[in-house]
Design a protein around this motif. Sequence first.
Motif, mmCIF file in Angstrom:
data_model
loop_
_atom_site.group_PDB
_atom_site.id
_atom_site.type_symbol
_atom_site.label_atom_id
_atom_site.label_comp_id
_atom_site.label_asym_id
_atom_site.label_seq_id
_atom_site.Cartn_x
_atom_site.Cartn_y
_atom_site.Cartn_z
ATOM 1 N N THR A 64 -10.851 -11.576 14.625
ATOM 2 C CA THR A 64 -10.894 -10.182 15.073
ATOM 3 C C THR A 64 -9.967 -9.333 14.209
ATOM 4 N N TYR A 65 -10.523 -8.333 13.562
ATOM 5 C CA TYR A 65 -9.780 -7.459 12.659
ATOM 6 C C TYR A 65 -10.108 -6.011 13.018
ATOM 7 N N TRP A 66 -9.603 -5.064 12.230
ATOM 8 C CA TRP A 66 -9.951 -3.663 12.530
ATOM 9 C C TRP A 66 -9.765 -2.788 11.310
ATOM 10 N N TYR A 67 -10.270 -1.565 11.399
ATOM 11 C CA TYR A 67 -10.154 -0.628 10.279
ATOM 12 C C TYR A 67 -9.600 0.702 10.774
ATOM 13 N N HIS A 68 -8.897 1.384 9.868
ATOM 14 C CA HIS A 68 -8.286 2.665 10.233
ATOM 15 C C HIS A 68 -7.824 3.377 8.972
ATOM 16 N N PRO A 69 -7.520 4.673 9.062
ATOM 17 C CA PRO A 69 -7.000 5.394 7.902
ATOM 18 C C PRO A 69 -5.557 4.985 7.608
ATOM 19 N N HIS A 70 -5.143 5.147 6.357
ATOM 20 C CA HIS A 70 -3.801 4.724 5.947
ATOM 21 C C HIS A 70 -3.165 5.731 4.994
ATOM 22 N N PRO A 71 -3.369 7.038 5.192
ATOM 23 C CA PRO A 71 -2.753 8.017 4.283
ATOM 24 C C PRO A 71 -1.307 8.265 4.685
ATOM 25 N N HIS A 72 -0.387 7.974 3.772
ATOM 26 C CA HIS A 72 1.027 8.060 4.117
ATOM 27 C C HIS A 72 1.386 9.469 4.585
ATOM 28 N N GLY A 95 -6.613 15.052 3.853
ATOM 29 C CA GLY A 95 -6.892 13.819 3.131
ATOM 30 C C GLY A 95 -6.896 12.621 4.061
ATOM 31 N N THR A 96 -7.707 11.619 3.719
ATOM 32 C CA THR A 96 -7.726 10.384 4.491
ATOM 33 C C THR A 96 -8.046 9.244 3.534
ATOM 34 N N ASN A 97 -8.165 8.042 4.057
ATOM 35 C CA ASN A 97 -8.633 6.883 3.290
ATOM 36 C C ASN A 97 -8.957 5.785 4.295
ATOM 37 N N LEU A 98 -9.160 4.554 3.822
ATOM 38 C CA LEU A 98 -9.606 3.499 4.732
ATOM 39 C C LEU A 98 -8.883 2.199 4.423
ATOM 40 N N HIS A 99 -8.397 1.545 5.482
ATOM 41 C CA HIS A 99 -7.742 0.235 5.372
ATOM 42 C C HIS A 99 -8.460 -0.747 6.283
ATOM 43 N N VAL A 100 -8.660 -1.968 5.798
ATOM 44 C CA VAL A 100 -9.259 -3.021 6.629
ATOM 45 C C VAL A 100 -8.141 -3.984 7.017
ATOM 46 N N ASP A 136 -9.599 -2.734 -0.658
ATOM 47 C CA ASP A 136 -8.625 -2.328 0.376
ATOM 48 C C ASP A 136 -7.413 -1.671 -0.282
ATOM 49 N N ASN A 137 -7.652 -0.558 -0.934
ATOM 50 C CA ASN A 137 -6.654 0.127 -1.755
ATOM 51 C C ASN A 137 -6.168 1.367 -1.016
ATOM 52 N N ILE A 138 -4.983 1.233 -0.385
ATOM 53 C CA ILE A 138 -4.512 2.345 0.446
ATOM 54 C C ILE A 138 -3.810 3.423 -0.380
ATOM 55 N N PHE A 139 -3.756 3.211 -1.710
ATOM 56 C CA PHE A 139 -3.177 4.253 -2.566
ATOM 57 C C PHE A 139 -4.209 5.325 -2.919
ATOM 58 N N GLY A 183 -2.404 -7.420 -7.623
ATOM 59 C CA GLY A 183 -2.463 -5.995 -7.327
ATOM 60 C C GLY A 183 -1.341 -5.561 -6.406
ATOM 61 N N ARG A 184 -1.340 -4.256 -6.137
ATOM 62 C CA ARG A 184 -0.288 -3.652 -5.315
ATOM 63 C C ARG A 184 -0.811 -3.391 -3.908
ATOM 64 N N PHE A 185 0.019 -3.703 -2.930
ATOM 65 C CA PHE A 185 -0.301 -3.346 -1.546
ATOM 66 C C PHE A 185 1.010 -3.167 -0.801
ATOM 67 N N VAL A 186 0.953 -2.989 0.511
ATOM 68 C CA VAL A 186 2.158 -2.576 1.235
ATOM 69 C C VAL A 186 2.479 -3.499 2.404
ATOM 70 N N TYR A 187 3.757 -3.475 2.794
ATOM 71 C CA TYR A 187 4.205 -4.034 4.067
ATOM 72 C C TYR A 187 4.966 -2.921 4.770
#
Length: 469
Positions: free
Chosen positions: A160-168, A117-122, A134-137, A445-449
């Motif tokens: 300057t930003y970036w993207y990557h997977p965020h599967p816990h 499994g994977t997903n995408l975070h910006v 940008d829903n990492i759930f 909405g819900r997001f993480v730190y």
Amino acid sequence: MMVRTETDHRTVVSRRALVGASAGAATAAALGLSATRMTAQTGTPAASPVAASTDTFIEPQVRASENGRLVMTLQAMEEATSGSPRMAYSDMLPGPTWRVRPGDNVKVALVNATTEGTNLHVHGLHVSPSGNSDNIFLHIEPGQTFNYEYQLPENHIPGTYWYHPHPHGVSAAQVGAGLAGAIIVEGGLDDLPELQGLNERILVLQGPFTGPGNQPQYLVNGQVNPVIEIQPGETQRWRLLNVSANAFFNLRLAGHAMHRIAIDGSPLPEAQTVDVQLLGPGERAEVLIQGGEAGIYELQSVAWSPDIPSQATDQFLVATMISAGEGITPAALPTTLIPFEGLGNDEIAAHREITFQENVTGPAFAIDNLAFVEDRVDQVVTLGTIEEWTIRNASPEWHPFHIHVNDFQVMSRNGVPESPHYEDTTLLPPNGEVVIRTRFADYTGRFVYHCHILVHEDAGMMAVVEVVE
Ligand SMILES: [Cu+2]
């Protein structure tokens, strides 16, 4: 309507790095330069010759928006290489650079061609954390394609930003295997007269991978020790991105100061001249470089944090800069950049204390004594309000604190006030604390730190914030 879609692919460039191309030495010879170099550590010529395994500097491919839209496919895939396990987006290491503007609409079809499994975070973008944004759930299963859509607000901060997977649980493995790419939001600093027309370079830093002889291998845009060319006196703008899973880059360019103009995604109000730019995992900076007299200069990550054995990093070579060609009169560097709108005088709706912990009993990596659980909300905040968070580090190691969706002003670090600036990822000193202020703007909405050392995040050093009306 003109919409650019992904049409071409290229082979993961690091394969060339693995076989040890020697373009850098050849470039130096072609330029008539002797094989001496400036070391980052001392700024004096070193006796050793130019490193043999250098490669010509190449930038990641670009996917640019047109008429306010960017549509692309990103295929997360596993790569069979002779080195360490690699993963790549659409066969590119790093993934393609997205170039967008405030107000743009970005559609990304994420094809999961991997076996997990994977997903995408910006990372750093101020966009909705819900639905297909940008829903990492979200969990994108193997074989599944998911259509992400990001609507950047008209007032999005250029940078300057970036993207990557965020599967816990597997973020470190996937990002560490290579799944990452840059995002550039245009505007802002780009429009300053002093910065217009400059050669701009992006350095996407990854590693360590396992290189030949099981040696750690650090890559710049997928290459080992690429050669960056500059003319004596020329000013270049470098975007530096640490997109590694766990590594720190403590960057020093031999014989050259760096004139910092942005940290993470935000421009600074005043340029800052620094000798060393430390980037923890996830952090970015933009710097101006003025080419010195003709010669070869190393960009090193110099030794870092020697007194914390678990995180001490020895010096390693990142890239080589060759100053050659016709000298030009150095332009005056900008001092005043973008006016700063801080949160120092605003009403604070709430103060919170958050503590990052490493425990002998209970969860090994925790925030406020709890390991991450995705359906538990740890902080409830009110849309549009500004809060001040004191973030404590009760452990003897560094932890880079990152929160999604909204960046924050760093007010103080270990009690020492910071110059006015925003970050989206900041280093919590061992047994220290950082005070931040942030506005929970625009999005419920819900997001993480979490800690952006991804092995720590995967082990539980992450928590959930929910923004409510
Ligand atoms: Cu950590």
